[in-house]
Design a protein around this motif. Structure first.
Motif, PDB file in Angstrom:
ATOM      1  N   VAL A  61      43.090  35.805  -4.028  1.00 46.56           N
ATOM      2  CA  VAL A  61      41.870  35.772  -3.212  1.00 46.56           C
ATOM      3  C   VAL A  61      41.892  34.555  -2.293  1.00 46.56           C
ATOM      4  CG1 VAL A  61      39.377  35.356  -3.332  1.00 46.56           C
ATOM      5  CG2 VAL A  61      40.412  37.164  -4.707  1.00 46.56           C
ATOM      6  N   LYS A  62      42.323  33.416  -2.817  1.00 46.91           N
ATOM      7  CA  LYS A  62      42.403  32.196  -2.002  1.00 46.91           C
ATOM      8  C   LYS A  62      43.335  32.413  -0.815  1.00 46.91           C
ATOM      9  CE  LYS A  62      43.482  27.286  -2.414  1.00 46.91           C
ATOM     10  NZ  LYS A  62      43.964  26.237  -3.312  1.00 46.91           N
ATOM     11  N   GLU A  63      44.465  33.036  -1.064  1.00 51.28           N
ATOM     12  CA  GLU A  63      45.406  33.296   0.022  1.00 51.28           C
ATOM     13  C   GLU A  63      44.844  34.320   1.014  1.00 51.28           C
ATOM     14  OE1 GLU A  63      50.071  34.537   0.636  1.00 51.28           O
ATOM     15  OE2 GLU A  63      49.393  33.857  -1.323  1.00 51.28           O
ATOM     16  N   LEU A  64      44.220  35.383   0.501  1.00 49.70           N
ATOM     17  CA  LEU A  64      43.614  36.374   1.385  1.00 49.70           C
ATOM     18  C   LEU A  64      42.542  35.732   2.253  1.00 49.70           C
ATOM     19  CD1 LEU A  64      43.238  39.324   2.331  1.00 49.70           C
ATOM     20  CD2 LEU A  64      41.548  39.561   0.489  1.00 49.70           C
ATOM     21  N   ASP A  65      41.726  34.879   1.667  1.00 47.30           N
ATOM     22  CA  ASP A  65      40.664  34.213   2.423  1.00 47.30           C
ATOM     23  C   ASP A  65      41.243  33.406   3.591  1.00 47.30           C
ATOM     24  OD1 ASP A  65      38.727  35.319   0.813  1.00 47.30           O
ATOM     25  OD2 ASP A  65      38.380  33.479  -0.368  1.00 47.30           O
TER      26      ASP A  65
END
Length: 146
Positions: free
Chosen positions: A135-139
């Motif tokens: 999720v951190k990378e997608l964000d």
């Protein structure tokens, strides 16, 4: 050897739920439109994830939610939930090697331990990656787009 697309679809489902749950109900039809698969495929995977305690699903148009904190859900959790690995073994051996052949007679002796080590290494690596990491990378990608 190839892990089925159920794993990547399941990760996609989690990312969609996380991304859209505050602005809409995340239904199987909505998820199917993002993944570009039949909603039946999504429903089957959601049922597997629900059985593993990873998502909550309300029937009808209730939508899906993530059941645990993202930091507590690993790739290994997802993999175990959706991959139908017989007997927990990633590698499937061909049936009935020829015992008259020296290779056939010894193939299990030569490969079994090594294949088990490969599977354990993969599972150990999958256990290190959480949905929070993804999720951190997608964000970061979503910020770049906006």
């Amino acid at each position: 050897m190839q892990i089925s697309s159920r794993f990547t679809i399941a990760v996609h489902i989690f990312l969609c739920i996380h991304t859209f749950e505050k602005e809409r109900k995340v239904t199987s039809d909505f998820l199917a439109s993002s993944v570009e698969v039949n909603p039946v495929v999504i429903r089957r995977i959601l049922l597997q994830l629900k059985a593993a305690g990873l998502v909550n699903v309300q029937r009808g148009t209730g939508g899906a939610t993530i059941a645990r904190p993202l930091e507590e859900i690993t790739f290994l959790d997802i993999y175990k939930a959706v991959e139908c690995v017989e007997g927990g073994e990633l590698f499937h051996f061909h049936q009935n090697p020829n015992m008259e052949c020296p290779v056939g007679r010894n193939i299990h002796n030569v490969l079994d331990g090594k294949l088990e080590r490969v599977q354990k290494a993969m599972e150990q690596e999958m256990e290190l990656i959480t949905l929070a990491d993804i999720v951190k990378e997608l964000d970061q990608y979503l910020i770049k787009v906006e």
